[in-house]
Each structure stands twice: as structure tokens, then as C-alpha cells.
Motif scaffolding. Structure first.
Motif: not given
Ligand SMILES: Cc1cc2nc3c(=O)[nH]c(=O)nc-3n(C[C@H](O)[C@H](O)[C@H](O)COP(=O)(O)O)c2cc1C
Length: 189
Positions: A10, A15-17, A78, A80, A115, A118
Motif C-alpha cells: 500500500t 504496510s502490513m500487507t 481490502g 471498501h 488483508t 475485518g
Molecule cells: C480507503 C480504505 C478503505 C478501507 N476499506 C476497508 C473495508 O471495507 N473493510 C475492512 O475490513 N478494512 C478496510 N480498510 C482497512 C484496510 O484493509 C487495512 O488498512 C489494510 O488491510 C492494511 O493496510 P496496510 O497494508 O497499509 O497496513 C480500508 C482502508 C482504507 C485506507
């Protein structure tokens, strides 16, 4: 030699991903593969595929690496409920492989990691990634990882602190190498 390309991450520099991707990549290396990683820092420099900022040569390193690869690891967050734009844009660049003798992801095993905060979004994202890989003629591995984003899931050295997460990522990393070997043998037969 089995070559794997790992792409994902990301805009977040912690980023955890991307940590999950690199953890699975280490498993692929332990299973004997050579792995090239294209993380969030690289993916976010790519212009929108086919858009006004897209110049010849954009994404060449990634495209050439995928062209030579026997397998791919992909990690997307993920957003949205589905694959983030940064990762989808990177996958759009695989259109440049359409005219190859091995078009798109033909005969490549693909290990997928989703990732999210939820479970609903990580499952939805994994399912979408599988649909994309099928469209690209790739072979998703049986195991796909759905990772719940949690603080301190990985330590600074990249070790995973949660057994459920590490078990999934290890299986994806091993299976992508197993699949890549099998498909390579099958293609040469
Ligand atoms: C724009 C945006 C939308 C997101 N939508 C969701 C979502 O719909 N459902 C959910 O569980 N997490 C949602 N997240 C959380 C991300 O999935 C979570 O931050 C990601 O798995 C880890 O991000 P990283 O790799 O930057 O650490 C959202 C985060 C962002 C920034």
C-alpha cells in the motif's frame, strides 16, 4: 531455477500487507525459489495504466520480471470490500503481456494474500483476486491467505507474531513454489 515475482502493498511505508507479502516470499525462498519483490513504494510510482501519464517504459522492470517468472505472489488490502486501486493498477500492467507466447499469467502459479480490518473485506478481496487471476489465465494456489490487520502482527525483523497468520502465509509461499514447479514441468513435457 524457479522464479517468483511478489507484488503488493500500500502507500503506507509500514504496510502490513507488504509485510505479509514479504513473509510469504521468504517461505518461497526457503522452498528453493528466487523471489523479486515489487512493494508499495514501487507500485505507487506506476502511472494509471493507459492514462495520460502512462509513458513507454513505465512498469518495465515489473513486466519483464513477470515475463520470466514461473509463479507470482500478490498481496492486496481490502479497500471498501475489494482490491485496492494501487494493486489493481499494477495488475492492469500485465496487459502488456497479452501478445507473449505465454500470454498474461499463462502457466504461472499464483499465491494470493488479502488483508483487511475485518473478515468480510479480506474474503471479498481474496475472491476478487481469484477472479482476476483466472481472467489472466493464471493458476491460483489452493490456499489463499485472509489476514486480519492487527497492530504488531509482524515484528521489525518481519517475523509474524500470530500463528493463524503465519500458518496461512507459509502455506501460500510453499504452494506457489510447488505449483510453479509442476506447471513448469507440465509445460516442458
Ligand atoms: C480507503 C480504505 C478503505 C478501507 N476499506 C476497508 C473495508 O471495507 N473493510 C475492512 O475490513 N478494512 C478496510 N480498510 C482497512 C484496510 O484493509 C487495512 O488498512 C489494510 O488491510 C492494511 O493496510 P496496510 O497494508 O497499509 O497496513 C480500508 C482502508 C482504507 C485506507
Amino acid at each position: 531455477m524457479i522464479r517468483i515475482v511478489a507484488l503488493g502493498g500500500t502507500v503506507n511505508d509500514k504496510s502490513m500487507t507488504e509485510k505479509a507479502l514479504r513473509y510469504a516470499a521468504r517461505q518461497a525462498e526457503k522452498a528453493g525459489a528466487v523471489v523479486d519483490v515489487f512493494g508499495g513504494e514501487y507500485l505507487t510510482t506506476l502511472p494509471h495504466y493507459g492514462g495520460p501519464g502512462h509513458q513507454d517504459g513505465a512498469g518495465t522492470e515489473m513486466i519483464e520480471a513477470v515475463r520470466k517468472a514461473d509463479g507470482i505472489l500478490i498481496a492486496a488490502p481490502g479497500y471498501h470490500g475489494t482490491v485496492s486501486g494501487v494493486v489493481k493498477n499494477a495488475l492492469d500492467f500485465l496487459e502488456d503481456l497479452s501478445g507473449d507466447t505465454r500470454p498474461y499469467l499463462h502457466a504461472r502459479a499464483v499465491g494470493l494474500i488479502a488483508t483487511a480490518a475485518g473478515e468480510q473485506a479480506s474474503m471479498g478481496t481474496l475472491t476478487t483476486l481469484r477472479a482476476i487471476i483466472h481472467a489472466l489465465r493464471g493458476w491460483p494456489t489452493p490456499m489463499g491467505a485472509t489476514i486480519k490487520a492487527m497492530p504488531d502482527l509482524f515484528d521489525d525483523a518481519g517475523n509474524c507474531t500470530d500463528p493463524r497468520t503465519s500458518a496461512q502465509l507459509e502455506m501460500v509461499g510453499e504452494q506457489v513454489v510447488m505449483g510453479a514447479r509442476s506447471l513448469k514441468l507440465g509445460s516442458e513435457a
